[in-house]
Design an enzyme around this catalytic site. Sequence first.
Site, PDB file in Angstrom:
ATOM      1  N   GLY A  11      25.940  62.611  47.496  1.00 11.62           N
ATOM      2  CA  GLY A  11      27.122  61.852  47.074  1.00 11.62           C
ATOM      3  C   GLY A  11      28.203  62.744  46.503  1.00 11.62           C
ATOM      4  O   GLY A  11      28.763  62.473  45.437  1.00 11.62           O
ATOM      5  N   ALA A  12      28.524  63.825  47.252  1.00 12.03           N
ATOM      6  CA  ALA A  12      29.479  64.808  46.712  1.00 12.03           C
ATOM      7  C   ALA A  12      30.891  64.616  47.266  1.00 12.03           C
ATOM      8  O   ALA A  12      31.758  65.453  47.027  1.00 12.03           O
ATOM      9  CB  ALA A  12      28.975  66.222  46.990  1.00 12.03           C
ATOM     10  N   SER A  13      31.128  63.533  47.983  1.00 12.49           N
ATOM     11  CA  SER A  13      32.477  63.341  48.544  1.00 12.49           C
ATOM     12  C   SER A  13      33.489  62.911  47.493  1.00 12.49           C
ATOM     13  O   SER A  13      34.685  63.113  47.658  1.00 12.49           O
ATOM     14  CB  SER A  13      32.426  62.302  49.675  1.00 12.49           C
ATOM     15  N   ASP A  62      22.857  59.004  54.901  1.00 16.25           N
ATOM     16  CA  ASP A  62      22.639  57.906  53.962  1.00 16.25           C
ATOM     17  C   ASP A  62      21.321  58.227  53.255  1.00 16.25           C
ATOM     18  O   ASP A  62      20.254  58.199  53.884  1.00 16.25           O
ATOM     19  CB  ASP A  62      22.547  56.585  54.734  1.00 16.25           C
ATOM     20  N   TYR A 154      21.349  47.464  38.506  1.00 14.30           N
ATOM     21  CA  TYR A 154      21.775  48.861  38.289  1.00 14.30           C
ATOM     22  C   TYR A 154      20.957  49.480  37.151  1.00 14.30           C
ATOM     23  O   TYR A 154      20.417  50.584  37.276  1.00 14.30           O
ATOM     24  CB  TYR A 154      23.269  48.879  37.968  1.00 14.30           C
ATOM     25  N   ALA A 156      18.071  48.614  35.981  1.00 11.75           N
ATOM     26  CA  ALA A 156      16.650  48.764  36.358  1.00 11.75           C
ATOM     27  C   ALA A 156      16.460  49.982  37.256  1.00 11.75           C
ATOM     28  O   ALA A 156      15.508  50.757  37.088  1.00 11.75           O
ATOM     29  CB  ALA A 156      16.166  47.492  37.066  1.00 11.75           C
ATOM     30  N   ALA A 157      17.375  50.168  38.203  1.00 12.88           N
ATOM     31  CA  ALA A 157      17.262  51.328  39.104  1.00 12.88           C
ATOM     32  C   ALA A 157      17.393  52.623  38.316  1.00 12.88           C
ATOM     33  O   ALA A 157      16.639  53.580  38.522  1.00 12.88           O
ATOM     34  CB  ALA A 157      18.335  51.248  40.192  1.00 12.88           C
ATOM     35  N   LYS A 158      18.352  52.666  37.374  1.00 12.40           N
ATOM     36  CA  LYS A 158      18.575  53.898  36.615  1.00 12.40           C
ATOM     37  C   LYS A 158      17.428  54.145  35.627  1.00 12.40           C
ATOM     38  O   LYS A 158      17.068  55.295  35.374  1.00 12.40           O
ATOM     39  CB  LYS A 158      19.923  53.834  35.890  1.00 12.40           C
TER      40      LYS A 158
HETATM   41  P1  NAP Z   1      31.730  57.261  42.900  1.00 14.43           P
HETATM   42  O1  NAP Z   1      32.988  57.945  42.512  1.00 14.43           O
HETATM   43  O2  NAP Z   1      31.742  55.853  43.354  1.00 14.43           O
HETATM   44  O3  NAP Z   1      30.967  58.175  43.982  1.00 14.43           O
HETATM   45  C1  NAP Z   1      29.725  57.769  44.502  1.00 14.43           C
HETATM   46  C2  NAP Z   1      29.263  58.821  45.470  1.00 14.43           C
HETATM   47  O4  NAP Z   1      27.964  58.413  45.964  1.00 14.43           O
HETATM   48  C3  NAP Z   1      30.185  58.962  46.668  1.00 14.43           C
HETATM   49  O5  NAP Z   1      30.347  60.319  46.973  1.00 14.43           O
HETATM   50  C4  NAP Z   1      29.414  58.229  47.776  1.00 14.43           C
HETATM   51  O6  NAP Z   1      29.620  58.805  49.060  1.00 14.43           O
HETATM   52  C5  NAP Z   1      27.988  58.496  47.371  1.00 14.43           C
HETATM   53  N1  NAP Z   1      27.057  57.537  47.980  1.00 14.43           N
HETATM   54  C6  NAP Z   1      26.943  56.221  47.763  1.00 14.43           C
HETATM   55  N2  NAP Z   1      25.985  55.686  48.547  1.00 14.43           N
HETATM   56  C7  NAP Z   1      25.475  56.718  49.270  1.00 14.43           C
HETATM   57  C8  NAP Z   1      24.474  56.822  50.251  1.00 14.43           C
HETATM   58  N3  NAP Z   1      23.769  55.747  50.646  1.00 14.43           N
HETATM   59  N4  NAP Z   1      24.203  58.036  50.790  1.00 14.43           N
HETATM   60  C9  NAP Z   1      24.895  59.139  50.395  1.00 14.43           C
HETATM   61  N5  NAP Z   1      25.875  59.098  49.476  1.00 14.43           N
HETATM   62  C10 NAP Z   1      26.158  57.899  48.920  1.00 14.43           C
HETATM   63  O7  NAP Z   1      30.705  57.252  41.651  1.00 14.43           O
HETATM   64  P2  NAP Z   1      30.460  58.295  40.476  1.00 14.43           P
HETATM   65  O8  NAP Z   1      30.983  57.669  39.252  1.00 14.43           O
HETATM   66  O9  NAP Z   1      30.870  59.655  40.851  1.00 14.43           O
HETATM   67  O10 NAP Z   1      28.859  58.194  40.400  1.00 14.43           O
HETATM   68  C11 NAP Z   1      28.004  59.275  40.716  1.00 14.43           C
HETATM   69  C12 NAP Z   1      26.657  58.999  40.052  1.00 14.43           C
HETATM   70  O11 NAP Z   1      26.830  58.912  38.634  1.00 14.43           O
HETATM   71  C13 NAP Z   1      26.026  57.672  40.477  1.00 14.43           C
HETATM   72  O12 NAP Z   1      24.625  57.829  40.603  1.00 14.43           O
HETATM   73  C14 NAP Z   1      26.350  56.761  39.317  1.00 14.43           C
HETATM   74  O13 NAP Z   1      25.441  55.695  39.206  1.00 14.43           O
HETATM   75  C15 NAP Z   1      26.262  57.719  38.154  1.00 14.43           C
HETATM   76  N6  NAP Z   1      26.971  57.274  36.957  1.00 14.43           N
HETATM   77  C16 NAP Z   1      28.318  57.044  36.971  1.00 14.43           C
HETATM   78  C17 NAP Z   1      28.940  56.607  35.792  1.00 14.43           C
HETATM   79  C18 NAP Z   1      30.418  56.315  35.731  1.00 14.43           C
HETATM   80  O14 NAP Z   1      30.853  55.734  34.713  1.00 14.43           O
HETATM   81  N7  NAP Z   1      31.221  56.674  36.715  1.00 14.43           N
HETATM   82  C19 NAP Z   1      28.192  56.418  34.633  1.00 14.43           C
HETATM   83  C20 NAP Z   1      26.832  56.669  34.662  1.00 14.43           C
HETATM   84  C21 NAP Z   1      26.235  57.105  35.819  1.00 14.43           C
HETATM   85  P3  NAP Z   1      30.476  58.110  50.263  1.00 14.43           P
HETATM   86  O15 NAP Z   1      31.721  57.555  49.630  1.00 14.43           O
HETATM   87  O16 NAP Z   1      30.707  59.257  51.192  1.00 14.43           O
HETATM   88  O17 NAP Z   1      29.587  57.047  50.858  1.00 14.43           O
END
Ligand code: NAP
Length: 246
Positions: A11-13, A62, A154, A156-158
């Site tokens: 998920g590095a995009s 995915d 969410y 529960a998964a985390k």
């Molecule tokens: P984000 O900006 O929505 O980015 C999510 C990333 O996950 C995107 O690069 C997306 O890639 C990728 N992704 C989603 N489903 C995927 C799949 N099936 N296969 C491969 N890649 C997938 O979210 P973020 O805030 O950076 O979150 C990153 C992580 O931090 C997540 O695990 C999230 O739960 C956790 N987190 C975030 C927060 C927050 O407040 N933002 C807080 C706590 C934890 P594509 O767009 O290319 O599909």
Amino acid sequence: MTNRKTVLITGASRGIGKATAELFGMKDYNVLINYNHSESAARELFSSLQKKGASVALFRADVSQRAAVDSMIKFCTDTFGGIDILINNAGIAASKLFIDITESEWDQMMNINLKSVFNCSQAVLHYMISQKRGKIINIASIWGLVGASCEVHYSAAKAGVIGLTKALAKELGPSHIQVNCIAPGVIQTDMLESFQEEDRAELRSATPLQRLGKPEDIAAAAFFLASDAADFITGQVLSPNGGFVI
Ligand code: NAP
């Protein structure tokens, strides 16, 4: 072939994964950028890092699908000659009353946020166990620690990711593989898109450090856990959250 370490970031995009790829890329790691839907964002990140001289590659998978994950790990080891660090970052979030969550929404949440960690970790371990070295860093959430109303699936998964981290750390200790977890607080990424400005302001004022987190705050924590300085740390949950959860 250089002796750079190789990191795979799922998920590095976008968001946290993107900031993490940028940090490791500029610090002389080989970086495999994984993405799923955001092809153009991933390509843009790849080109910008390449232009800056970083050693990067790109793979669409995915992470909830085991066959795709196996192909990605093979691509990583073929391209960079191995894999040293896995950062399980890919994830989705959703806000819904528990009573309204459908079975397919529940399954999707578990598959992308938790089964992906099983898929990617098991696939890399075939390499890491035989080299008796490696680090796995899982991105969970404060909601996995304390629970969030309207985000039961969410949370529960985390919480599952946190439990997996602790158990796997015990199992892999004798193989000299560290497994740790980061439980970010509220971080400004696309994941917060559905929040109104007043909700963000409320979250900000409820945070002792009086700001929301930046993706770079989490990238820095991942970089530390991936470093040799963290060699004696395993099974831990590091929570950069500005003091929101103490
Ligand atoms: P984000 O900006 O929505 O980015 C999510 C990333 O996950 C995107 O690069 C997306 O890639 C990728 N992704 C989603 N489903 C995927 C799949 N099936 N296969 C491969 N890649 C997938 O979210 P973020 O805030 O950076 O979150 C990153 C992580 O931090 C997540 O695990 C999230 O739960 C956790 N987190 C975030 C927060 C927050 O407040 N933002 C807080 C706590 C934890 P594509 O767009 O290319 O599909």
